[in-house]
Design an enzyme around this catalytic site. Sequence first.
Site, PDB file in Angstrom:
ATOM      1  N   ASP A   1       0.861  -1.166   0.000  1.00 44.41           N
ATOM      2  CA  ASP A   1       0.000   0.000   0.000  1.00 44.41           C
ATOM      3  C   ASP A   1       0.909   1.232   0.000  1.00 44.41           C
ATOM      4  O   ASP A   1       2.094   1.135   0.345  1.00 44.41           O
ATOM      5  CB  ASP A   1      -0.885  -0.039   1.253  1.00 44.41           C
ATOM      6  CG  ASP A   1      -1.732   1.198   1.397  1.00 44.41           C
ATOM      7  OD1 ASP A   1      -2.566   1.449   0.510  1.00 44.41           O
ATOM      8  OD2 ASP A   1      -1.553   1.926   2.398  1.00 44.41           O
TER       9      ASP A   1
ATOM     10  N   ASP B   1      -0.443   5.075   0.489  1.00 42.36           N
ATOM     11  CA  ASP B   1      -0.926   6.116   1.404  1.00 42.36           C
ATOM     12  C   ASP B   1      -0.850   5.626   2.849  1.00 42.36           C
ATOM     13  O   ASP B   1      -1.493   4.640   3.221  1.00 42.36           O
ATOM     14  CB  ASP B   1      -2.372   6.483   1.074  1.00 42.36           C
ATOM     15  CG  ASP B   1      -2.481   7.500  -0.048  1.00 42.36           C
ATOM     16  OD1 ASP B   1      -1.896   8.582   0.083  1.00 42.36           O
ATOM     17  OD2 ASP B   1      -3.155   7.206  -1.054  1.00 42.36           O
TER      18      ASP B   1
ATOM     19  N   ASP C   1      -1.065  -0.317   6.203  1.00 44.41           N
ATOM     20  CA  ASP C   1      -1.105   0.415   7.478  1.00 44.41           C
ATOM     21  C   ASP C   1      -2.486   0.450   8.110  1.00 44.41           C
ATOM     22  O   ASP C   1      -2.640   1.043   9.185  1.00 44.41           O
ATOM     23  CB  ASP C   1      -0.631   1.860   7.262  1.00 44.41           C
ATOM     24  CG  ASP C   1      -1.626   2.665   6.433  1.00 44.41           C
ATOM     25  OD1 ASP C   1      -2.285   3.554   6.994  1.00 44.41           O
ATOM     26  OD2 ASP C   1      -1.753   2.391   5.229  1.00 44.41           O
TER      27      ASP C   1
END
Length: 225
Positions: A12, A14, A169
Amino acid sequence: MPSDNRSGVLLDVDGTLVDTTYLHTVSWWEALRQADHLVPMALIHRSIGMGSDKLLDHLLGPERDRDGDEKLRDAHDSLYAEYWQRLAPLPGAVELLRACAARGLRVVLATSAAEHEAAALRRVLDADDVIDTVTSSADAQESKPAPDILVAALEQSGLRAERVVFVGDSVWDVAAAGKLDIPCIGLTCGGTSRAELAGAGAVAVYDDPAALLAGLGESAVADLP
């Protein structure tokens, strides 16, 4: 792309590689406020990582009038774009990408950001020479926690689910990976706690890309065939 026997790391972007989670939070908060939706930032933050459609369902309810959704998305995008020139990689992000590539792994940015946002994030990372594949929201019919963006990342990179790990995250990242039986390493640098990530099913949790880089040899990345 036909599958082969290479292994790889899906990441990922962002909140995982680039420090954007709270910028998205503030941008959504202001966009919602402009439309007279007063939503606490803490609730918005916990929704970051979902696609905008699911985020708005989560925050405003699935039975709402959706006529204003496009205006809300446009407002968020305009507000967030004001930060583009100041975006920065999280500690160790670029070094982590290069270390994975040095191990012979395909490096895949499995982001559901819009294409223009993904391009801005790539400029911030400045590591195109080691990045094999980059997805965008256009590649997924349904957003996280659905696994569509990971399916697209696998198909475009020619990797198989049993030969990759995913690094994210948010609990939505962990949930998406779990639907494909892909081990997910969680990073707390997006603001989600170690307990939440582990509780969602992350196989390991690190503070940030630098911490994962330091422990790469003992991580799930090192266990890839």
